[in-house]
Design an enzyme around this catalytic site. Sequence first.
Site, PDB file in Angstrom:
ATOM      1  N   LYS A  97       0.804  -1.288   0.009  1.00 18.92           N
ATOM      2  CA  LYS A  97      -0.068   0.123   0.144  1.00 18.92           C
ATOM      3  C   LYS A  97       0.949   1.162   0.008  1.00 18.92           C
ATOM      4  O   LYS A  97       0.501   2.423  -0.455  1.00 18.92           O
ATOM      5  CB  LYS A  97      -1.074   0.037   1.441  1.00 18.92           C
ATOM      6  CG  LYS A  97      -2.301  -0.205   1.031  1.00 18.92           C
ATOM      7  CD  LYS A  97      -3.127   0.148   2.142  1.00 18.92           C
ATOM      8  CE  LYS A  97      -2.814  -0.991   3.195  1.00 18.92           C
ATOM      9  NZ  LYS A  97      -2.615  -0.738   4.551  1.00 18.92           N
ATOM     10  N   GLY A  98       2.038   1.135   0.576  1.00 20.36           N
ATOM     11  CA  GLY A  98       3.090   2.390   0.800  1.00 20.36           C
ATOM     12  C   GLY A  98       3.369   2.649  -0.680  1.00 20.36           C
ATOM     13  O   GLY A  98       3.410   3.888  -0.965  1.00 20.36           O
ATOM     14  N   ILE A 153     -10.022  -5.112  13.556  1.00 20.64           N
ATOM     15  CA  ILE A 153     -10.785  -4.138  14.631  1.00 20.64           C
ATOM     16  C   ILE A 153     -10.205  -2.848  14.630  1.00 20.64           C
ATOM     17  O   ILE A 153     -10.961  -1.848  14.564  1.00 20.64           O
ATOM     18  CB  ILE A 153     -10.807  -4.840  15.729  1.00 20.64           C
ATOM     19  CG1 ILE A 153     -11.475  -6.210  15.900  1.00 20.64           C
ATOM     20  CG2 ILE A 153     -11.266  -4.156  17.019  1.00 20.64           C
ATOM     21  CD1 ILE A 153     -11.632  -6.950  16.970  1.00 20.64           C
ATOM     22  N   LYS A 183      -8.614 -15.848  -9.336  1.00 20.89           N
ATOM     23  CA  LYS A 183      -9.916 -15.719  -8.409  1.00 20.89           C
ATOM     24  C   LYS A 183     -10.309 -14.230  -7.948  1.00 20.89           C
ATOM     25  O   LYS A 183      -9.570 -13.730  -7.382  1.00 20.89           O
ATOM     26  CB  LYS A 183      -9.800 -16.673  -7.047  1.00 20.89           C
ATOM     27  CG  LYS A 183      -9.688 -18.382  -7.515  1.00 20.89           C
ATOM     28  CD  LYS A 183     -10.973 -18.697  -7.762  1.00 20.89           C
ATOM     29  CE  LYS A 183     -10.985 -20.138  -8.589  1.00 20.89           C
ATOM     30  NZ  LYS A 183     -12.189 -20.514  -9.038  1.00 20.89           N
ATOM     31  N   THR A 184     -11.453 -13.722  -8.090  1.00 23.28           N
ATOM     32  CA  THR A 184     -11.945 -12.416  -7.997  1.00 23.28           C
ATOM     33  C   THR A 184     -12.822 -12.681  -6.585  1.00 23.28           C
ATOM     34  O   THR A 184     -12.941 -11.456  -6.115  1.00 23.28           O
ATOM     35  CB  THR A 184     -12.843 -11.810  -9.111  1.00 23.28           C
ATOM     36  OG1 THR A 184     -14.059 -12.715  -8.976  1.00 23.28           O
ATOM     37  CG2 THR A 184     -12.177 -11.946 -10.225  1.00 23.28           C
ATOM     38  N   CYS A 200      25.788   5.262  12.058  1.00 24.26           N
ATOM     39  CA  CYS A 200      25.608   5.406  13.348  1.00 24.26           C
ATOM     40  C   CYS A 200      26.148   4.523  14.193  1.00 24.26           C
ATOM     41  O   CYS A 200      27.502   4.816  14.437  1.00 24.26           O
ATOM     42  CB  CYS A 200      24.019   5.375  13.373  1.00 24.26           C
ATOM     43  SG  CYS A 200      23.464   6.000  15.107  1.00 24.26           S
ATOM     44  N   LEU A 201      25.561   3.271  14.610  1.00 19.52           N
ATOM     45  CA  LEU A 201      26.379   2.350  15.451  1.00 19.52           C
ATOM     46  C   LEU A 201      27.525   1.797  14.525  1.00 19.52           C
ATOM     47  O   LEU A 201      28.694   1.612  15.222  1.00 19.52           O
ATOM     48  CB  LEU A 201      25.438   0.955  15.432  1.00 19.52           C
ATOM     49  CG  LEU A 201      26.037  -0.120  16.489  1.00 19.52           C
ATOM     50  CD1 LEU A 201      26.197   0.387  17.845  1.00 19.52           C
ATOM     51  CD2 LEU A 201      25.311  -1.279  16.227  1.00 19.52           C
ATOM     52  N   HIS A 209      22.278   9.157   9.771  1.00 16.05           N
ATOM     53  CA  HIS A 209      21.587   8.317   8.906  1.00 16.05           C
ATOM     54  C   HIS A 209      21.514   9.007   7.325  1.00 16.05           C
ATOM     55  O   HIS A 209      20.358   9.167   7.093  1.00 16.05           O
ATOM     56  CB  HIS A 209      20.434   7.601   9.535  1.00 16.05           C
ATOM     57  CG  HIS A 209      20.482   7.097  10.819  1.00 16.05           C
ATOM     58  ND1 HIS A 209      20.532   5.671  10.548  1.00 16.05           N
ATOM     59  CD2 HIS A 209      20.466   7.288  11.878  1.00 16.05           C
ATOM     60  CE1 HIS A 209      20.707   5.038  11.749  1.00 16.05           C
ATOM     61  NE2 HIS A 209      20.417   5.836  12.601  1.00 16.05           N
ATOM     62  N   GLU A 255      21.131   7.437   4.603  1.00 15.27           N
ATOM     63  CA  GLU A 255      20.160   6.697   3.806  1.00 15.27           C
ATOM     64  C   GLU A 255      18.625   7.230   3.946  1.00 15.27           C
ATOM     65  O   GLU A 255      17.789   7.169   3.033  1.00 15.27           O
ATOM     66  CB  GLU A 255      20.200   5.157   4.485  1.00 15.27           C
ATOM     67  CG  GLU A 255      19.127   4.959   5.763  1.00 15.27           C
ATOM     68  CD  GLU A 255      20.217   5.063   6.950  1.00 15.27           C
ATOM     69  OE1 GLU A 255      21.182   5.906   6.896  1.00 15.27           O
ATOM     70  OE2 GLU A 255      19.709   4.395   8.082  1.00 15.27           O
TER      71      GLU A 255
HETATM   72  N1  GLN Z   1      22.806   2.402  19.870  1.00 17.20           N
HETATM   73  C1  GLN Z   1      23.717   3.287  19.559  1.00 17.20           C
HETATM   74  C2  GLN Z   1      23.042   4.770  19.988  1.00 17.20           C
HETATM   75  O1  GLN Z   1      22.119   4.826  20.613  1.00 17.20           O
HETATM   76  C3  GLN Z   1      23.557   3.636  18.004  1.00 17.20           C
HETATM   77  C4  GLN Z   1      22.043   4.094  17.390  1.00 17.20           C
HETATM   78  C5  GLN Z   1      21.918   3.715  16.065  1.00 17.20           C
HETATM   79  O2  GLN Z   1      22.770   3.242  15.173  1.00 17.20           O
HETATM   80  N2  GLN Z   1      20.894   4.417  15.585  1.00 17.20           N
HETATM   81  O3  GLN Z   1      23.862   5.772  19.874  1.00 17.20           O
END
Ligand code: GLN
Length: 551
Positions: free
Chosen positions: A20-21, A153, A192-193, A385-386, A511, A513
Site C-alpha cells: 500500500k505504501g 478491529i 480468483k476474484t 550510526c552504530l 543516517h 540513507e
Molecule cells: N545504539 C547506538 C546509540 O544509541 C546507535 C544507534 C543507531 O545506530 N541508530 O547511540
Amino acid sequence: MKTRTKFIFVTGGVVSSLGKGIATASIGRLLIARNYRVTCMKLDPYINVDPGTMSPFQHGEVYVTDDGAETDLDLGHYERFIHTNMGRRNNATTGQIYYSVITRERRGDYLGKTVQVIPHITDEIKRRILAVAEGDEKFDVVLVEVGGTVGDIESQPFLEAIRQFGLERAPEDVLYIHLTLVPFIKSSGEIKTKPTQHSVMKLREIGLQPDVLLCRTENSLSKEARDKIALFCSLRSEMVINARDVESIYEVPLLYEEDGLGDKICSRLGLKAKEPDLGGWINFVRKVKEPSAYVRIAICGKYTNLHDSYKSIVEAFVHAGVENDAKVELKWLFADSMNGDNIDQHLRDVSGLLIPGGFGERGIEGKIAAIRYARENDMPFFGICLGLQCAVIEFVRHVCGMAEANSTEFNPSTADPVIDLMETQVDVTQKGGTMRLGQYRCVIKPDTFLHAAYKTGAVSERHRHRYEFNNSYRDRIEEKGMVISGINPETNLVEAIELPDHLWFVGVQFHPELKSRALNAHPLFRDFVRASLSYKNPRKQSEGEEFDEDR
Ligand code: GLN
C-alpha cells in the site's frame, strides 16, 4: 486558478503486505509528474504512540523525519518517490489520537459529555488529516494511506473517519482507492476474484465505496476479469487497475500510468489533465533494470533476516547503483555468527562493507572483526550510526592500543569509554521519543572523503541515537591518523570520521540513507558504491570468484 485541496484515501484488503505504501507513493509520483503539489500521510492503527519503541523485528525500520519524528517506514517510500519531505504530522497512530483526546478530556474540554469513538476519536482523526493539508505549505492533493487491512478491529475508527470526511466535502474532492489481491490458483489455472469481492463488501458494510481498485496479480488481468470485478464491486471497468507484479518497486508508477490511472484520477477529482513528465523516472527504471556493472557489498548487522529493518539503506543502494550505472548486490551477514577466525570467509567475495545502525550489545564483536578486516584490506567501508561507533572502537583497540575500549552502551564499566552517553541523555528515564532525533548540522572538513562527496562546507542530516564519540579521546585518535571530518557546530559532537589513507573509509553518526531519493542518490552512498566498484580484494584468489553465487 486556485483549486481546493483534493484527498485520496488508500485502503488495503484481503492480505497485508500488498504494498500500500508503494501504491500510495506511486500515485503521488504520477501527480507530481503532472506538476501538482502532493504530500502523503500514513494512519497507523496500532496503539504505540510511534514505532520508536518497537523492535525492528516487529516493525521494520523506524523512519526519522527532519523534525525528529520516529515514523512508519512508508514515509520513506513517500519521500523517495515524491521527493517531498515528510514531518511529524504526516504519520498519526491510534496511540497519538487517543493521547490527544484523553489529554483534552483531563483538561476538561469535554465537560459534561461522554467521550466516545464516534465523534471524538473520529473528529481527532479528521482534524489530523486536515492539518496536513493546511500546514505552511499548500498542497493540491493529500494522499492518505490507512494502515492495516479492511476488517481489522483496530482500523475501524480510521475507516469511519474517512467515510465521514468524504461526506463532509464535495464529491469531486475525495477519492477512495482500494488495493486488493487477485490470486492465481495453480491447480485450476485460474485467477480468483472472490477475495476482492469480499474485501469490497467489507468496505461497503461500513459505508465506503471504492472509486478505484488496484488489483495485485501475478499476470495482467484479462478484460473479462476486470469486467467481472467491476460488476461485483460496483464500479466502472476502467477503474479496475492492473497492478501486476513487477521486478522493481520503481516500475509501479509506470505500470499504473500504462493503465491511464493518472488521467483517471485527475478527471475524477476535477484536476486539469496534464501531460505527465515521467522521462527522468523512465530513465531511472531502465538503469535499475539494465545495469552495466555489478558490485557486491556486505551489510553486517543484527536484524539482517528482516530486510525491512534496513529498508532505506537497501533503497539508497538502488539509487546509488543507478548513479554508477551498476547494480549493487547485497550480501547479508549476521553479525552474531562472525568473528576474527571466520571473517575472511564472509568478506573475501565482497567489494565493500556497510555496518548499519543498531542497538544493544549482541553482534558487536562480529561487527568489529568485520571492520578490522575492511581496514586492514583497504576494503571500502561505510559505517552508519552504530557503524561509526564500532569503527571508532575498532580503531582505538587495534591502532591506538587500548584493548579494552568500548561503548558504555555495551560495557558500562569499560576502562576506555570511547563512545559514551551524551550528557543530555544521562538523566533520561523515559524511552519513547527521547533520543537525539532529527536534523542537525554537520560542518565538513575540507580535503576529506566527506567533502569530496557533498562538495559543500556544511550539510544537515537526520539522527537517531543516544551515544556519541567521546571527545576526550579525540587527540589520541587523531594522532594515530583517524580524521574527524564532520562536527556539529552547536554542540561540538563528532558527526563523521574517516581514514584518509584508505581507499574509502567513512563513518557517520547520522543516517544518510534517510535522505536518498530515487532521482537524487545520496552522495555518500554514491561515492561508497563508486569506491567499491574499483576495489580489488588482495585476498581474493582469482578473478571470476566474485558473483558466482546467488545470481
Ligand atoms: N545504539 C547506538 C546509540 O544509541 C546507535 C544507534 C543507531 O545506530 N541508530 O547511540
